[in-house]
Design an enzyme around this catalytic site. Structure first.
Site, PDB file in Angstrom:
ATOM      1  N   TRP B 319       0.839  -1.210   0.000  1.00  0.00           N
ATOM      2  CA  TRP B 319       0.000   0.000   0.000  1.00  0.00           C
ATOM      3  C   TRP B 319       0.871   1.255   0.000  1.00  0.00           C
ATOM      4  CZ3 TRP B 319      -0.713   4.294   3.091  1.00  0.00           C
ATOM      5  CH2 TRP B 319      -1.875   5.036   2.871  1.00  0.00           C
ATOM      6  N   HIS B 320       1.998   1.189   0.693  1.00  0.00           N
ATOM      7  CA  HIS B 320       2.825   2.392   0.813  1.00  0.00           C
ATOM      8  C   HIS B 320       3.543   2.764  -0.482  1.00  0.00           C
ATOM      9  CE1 HIS B 320       2.167   2.083   5.153  1.00  0.00           C
ATOM     10  NE2 HIS B 320       2.472   3.361   5.172  1.00  0.00           N
ATOM     11  N   GLY B 321       3.730   1.803  -1.362  1.00  0.00           N
ATOM     12  CA  GLY B 321       4.384   2.181  -2.608  1.00  0.00           C
ATOM     13  C   GLY B 321       4.760   0.977  -3.443  1.00  0.00           C
TER      14      GLY B 321
END
Lengths: 406, 476
Positions: B319-321
């Protein structure tokens, strides 16, 4: 009953206090953001920032195209930033907090030490790009039998390094870079006129502005004397001015130079007194800029009119920088033609050189976009007698420009 | 548009506040919706369509789950379609390039990188939209029949770009019925200003140091400088993110919305599990409630619990990248949380508080290296430098410079990352309700107002000075 009344009084006091505190916060917050809106919507746009030395972005006109591709928003943000109310007051406030609360010694790469401002360069450079240019220039000039000289002034950070002025934690590659520059000159057999020999032992206050990155005109004059002594071998009939011939004049009001504008005022302990030198009988030359814009003086006194806090008085010398300037003696004392390759450091000196050489041309490669000229062609077509570089050692960005400008 | 910009502070916000508070009640949500779409379109005009598509899609899914709730087969397919639709959109815009790059690398293909630009805030609004459908399905929130109200929930500008991820059930009632009060508005101002101060004064200063250090080749760093860089980054990311959450919460409050807290002093945690209960709370609770618990949570024995944790932390990293370093970072936390569940948690509880605290901080700071580094090679080299395994200097002039130049702001940031300042302020401000000392009460109240306005003024000075651009042409 009495208890109830007292309790009611306490609640009432609390409500009043809460009302006062809330009112302060509401008025303070909303007042600030709505004032900002009002100034942008109804205020007069500022055209220029003297403190930043640039034109300010103006409100853009919207179009469907610019809105869809986002450029309108970008331009709007730029203008919103530039036209924000009391812009410089905010910038000074931030600098004040940074210096006095967060104890940051440097701002925007500039440090304040004993009233002097310095911008040490931590990046080492071998000046290889300039080395390539020197080689090509030497080839061209040798073919035309034109000698070249390089007058190398020590930049302020070099002076500070030699004098041990910088604290231990400051990284400065300036002295090392100066050595590299001189090594490139030596490799290409361009005679060096090391102005540090003259300036290195002088008190800093006599040769550099406190708040500007340039040297003082007095420092430039000492350098001029050293250069003239060196060039006298080739130009024996070129008369050299001496300090006795000169009159020191002062500009009224304070001078805040480039470093003061960069670091901003809370870091500036005191302004400079701007001085300039003029021969007692006045300058006897006329200047043409970029070809046919003639009739100017080496001292452009227009700069002194309508001055503001951040007026750049250094533009008094030659009226700012131009790709090409030509200084001609009104009554020629000789037929020598000296070509000076320079940046703004040389500007005060050009006036002095103009008194010594029949003609002095100056080319500034940083502005060649404004005027189509080639260094080699110019030297040959104008039959110059010598090429003289006048720079300080902070020119690592000039290599490619010089190569293109050759 | 960033909250910490002149355009937001002096143009967008006053205009929205004016329009909102002079409008009749029936028009207020429309005002917020239109201005939120404008806010989003300001930076990315064309991506508004993607957000609108997401809103309409989830609006339809909301109706479908409400209709098919009792039909096991249909509801299953509806939920699968909802997941595919939302995650597919996220996948295309956020992960397509990463996917192609890895397929090319593993299979030796030469597929063209689709090079799709990432719509701002897509991870946040996608998760919010999914939360709506799931909450309706679970009867945690009622079906929103008004498309515009649902659009407002997804696109409301305070939380649109960087969260917090507001669950539908949190604001479902306030979307249709809320009261704006002076006390709420003032409290919103205070929260917004504190957030702005965190972002502009602390996060940006620490961020400058971190950027300078991480922009250098790891091999050129001394051990001390590497530690300064990662500590500065740890502080930057906390103040940046929590500051933005504060601003979002404050802005929401001005308009009568009450978002849940997103940070709770994570750096005082005494275990990694506690850290994640204090850090980006809205994301953690989203994964807990919508992924971990539906997978079975910890109710199906230890191995399935570890499997579920692995899935959750893998997804957290993703989700963060779109990068392996983010995935590694997520799994890194997953491993520590599993270890804490297995035995480490008991150890940490038995250790002296300061040791458990130091250990947790150490784990978190090391984790940030993976988060900040562009690739594994750099992260590995950086870690080697941090532990003196690179054969280079322990201390150098550059480290000395950063200590002298930024030492004070780093120390202030470290203190501000603990509850200490809040406790001290609260201790002083309790006099504000003092019954028997009216002068002290008034002083405390006025001091609070002065403090907020001082932070506001300094923050604006930082906003404006970040645009200071002295043109000194060349330094000759």
């Amino acid at each position: 009953m009495e208890q109830q009344t007292k309790s009611e009084q306490v609640r009432s006091k609390r409500r009043r206090l809460s009302w006062v505190v809330n009112s302060i916060l509401l008025i303070g917050f909303l007042g600030t953001i709505f004032y900002g809106l009002a100034v942008y919507a109804f205020g007069t746009e500022q055209a220029r920032s003297d403190s930043e030395g640039r034109m300010l972005a103006q409100r853009p006109d919207p179009s469907v195209e610019t809105i869809l591709d986002g450029t309108y928003m970008e331009e709007f943000e730029a203008s919103a930033n530039d036209q924000v109310f009391e812009r410089y007051m905010w910038i000074e406030t931030q600098a004040w907090v940074q210096r006095n609360v967060l104890q940051q010694q440097m701002n925007n790469g500039v440090i304040s030490i004993d009233e002097f401002l310095y911008a040490p360069d931590p990046v080492a450079s071998d000046y290889s790009s300039l080395g390539v240019f020197f080689k090509e220039l030497q080839k061209e000039m040798s073919e035309a039998d034109i000698p070249s000289y390089f007058a190398s002034a020590p930049s302020k950070p070099v002076y500070a390094t030699r004098q041990g002025i910088f604290p231990d934690y400051i990284e400065s590659a300036d002295a090392e870079n100066r050595g590299q520059l001189h090594a490139r000159l030596e490799e290409n057999e361009i005679p060096l006129i090391d102005l540090e020999e003259t300036l290195g032992d002088q008190p800093g206050k006599d040769i550099y502005f406190k708040t500007d990155h340039h040297w003082r005109p007095e420092g430039a004059f000492m350098a001029y004397e050293q250069i003239m002594e060196r060039l006298s071998e080739q130009f024996p009939d070129a008369p050299a001015l001496s300090m006795e011939d000169m009159e020191i004049k002062s500009v009224d009001g304070p001078f805040y130079g480039s470093h003061a504008r960069e670091i901003s005022m809370p870091y500036v302990e005191s302004p400079d007194q701007f001085t300039y030198l003029e021969p007692k009988d006045g300058f006897t030359t006329t200047v043409c800029r970029n070809g046919d814009d003639c009739g100017h003086s080496v001292l452009d006194t227009d700069v002194l009119k309508n001055s503001t806090k951040f007026t750049n008085y250094y533009n008094l010398f030659m009226g700012d920088n131009y790709a090409q300037s030509k200084i001609t003696q009104n009554k020629k004392k000789n037929d020598y033609h000296l070509l000076v390759l320079k940046d703004s450091y040389a500007n005060p000196m050009l006036g002095y050189l103009g008194e010594s050489f029949g003609t002095v041309s100056a080319l500034d490669v940083r502005y060649f976009d404004d005027y189509d000229v080639s260094i080699a062609d110019y030297a040959k077509e104008n039959e110059v007698d010598a090429v003289l570089f006048v720079h300080n050692d902070r020119i690592r960005g000039l290599g490619s420009m010089y190569q293109e400008g050759l | 548009m960033l909250f910490s910009s002149t355009v937001f502070l002096f143009y967008f916000l006053p205009v929205v506040l004016l329009l909102y508070f002079v409008s009749p009640r029936w028009l207020k949500n429309t005002i917020l919706l239109v201005t939120s779409l404008f806010f989003y379109a300001w930076g990315e005009p064309r991506f508004v369509l993607i957000m609108l598509a997401s809103i309409v899609m989830n609006y339809v899914f909301g109706f479908m789950v409400d209709k098919y709730r009792d039909d096991a087969k249909k509801i299953k397919w509806t939920m699968v379609l909802m997941l595919l639709g939302n995650l597919g959109m996220l996948g295309v815009f956020k992960y397509a390039s990463f996917f192609v790059e890895n397929v090319n690398s593993v299979f030796g293909f030469s597929l063209n990188d689709p090079d799709i630009p990432l719509p701002l805030g897509i991870s946040f609004f996608t998760f919010q939209a999914m939360s709506y459908v799931i909450d309706v399905y679970r009867n945690d929130g009622r079906l929103q029949k008004n498309l515009f109200d649902l659009a407002l929930y997804v696109s409301f500008f305070p939380q649109l770009i960087a969260g917090p991820i507001v669950r539908y059930q949190t604001v479902a009632d306030e979307i249709v019925d809320r009261r704006e009060t002076v006390d709420d508005f003032v409290s919103g101002i205070q929260r917004f200003v504190i957030g702005l101060g965190k972002k502009m004064i602390l996060a940006n200063s620490c961020g400058y140091v971190a950027d300078q250090v991480f922009s250098q080749s790891a091999g050129d760093l001394s051990t001390t400088l590497a530690w300064i860089g990662v500590i500065a980054y740890s502080l930057q990311i906390y103040f940046d993110f929590s500051g933005y959450s504060d601003m979002a919460i404050g802005l929401g409050r001005m308009f009568g919305f009450h978002f849940l807290e997103n940070f709770n002093y994570p750096y005082i945690s005494k275990s990694v599990s506690e850290f994640w209960r204090r850090w980006h709370i809205s994301l953690g609770s989203w994964f807990r409630d919508y992924v971990y618990i539906p997978l079975g949570g910890n109710r199906q024995g230890p191995w399935k619990t570890y499997r579920n944790l692995t899935i959750v932390w893998l997804l957290t990293g993703v989700w963060h990248g779109a990068s392996w370093t983010f995935i590694a970072w997520g799994l890194y936390y997953g491993i520590f949380i599993m270890l804490e569940r297995a035995f480490l948690g008991k150890w940490l509880a038995a250790w002296p508080a300061w040791l458990a605290h130091a250990f947790t901080l150490f784990i978190v700071v090391i984790g940030w290296v993976f988060f900040r580094a562009d690739n594994f090679t750099y992260a590995t080299e950086y870690l080697q430098v941090m532990f003196g395994l690179h054969g280079g200097e322990v201390f150098d002039q550059t480290a000395y410079y950063y200590i002298v130049q930024y030492g004070v702001v780093l120390v202030i940031s470290m203190i501000a990352a603990t509850p200490l300042p809040k406790m001290l302020v609260a201790r002083f401000l309790r006099h504000e309700v003092s019954t028997d000392r009216p002068v002290l009460a008034a002083s405390a109240g006025l001091a609070r107002a002065a403090y907020i306005m001082l932070i506001f003024g300094i923050s604006i000075s930082y906003v404006v000075s970040s645009t200071f651009n002295p043109f000194i042409y060349f330094r000759f």
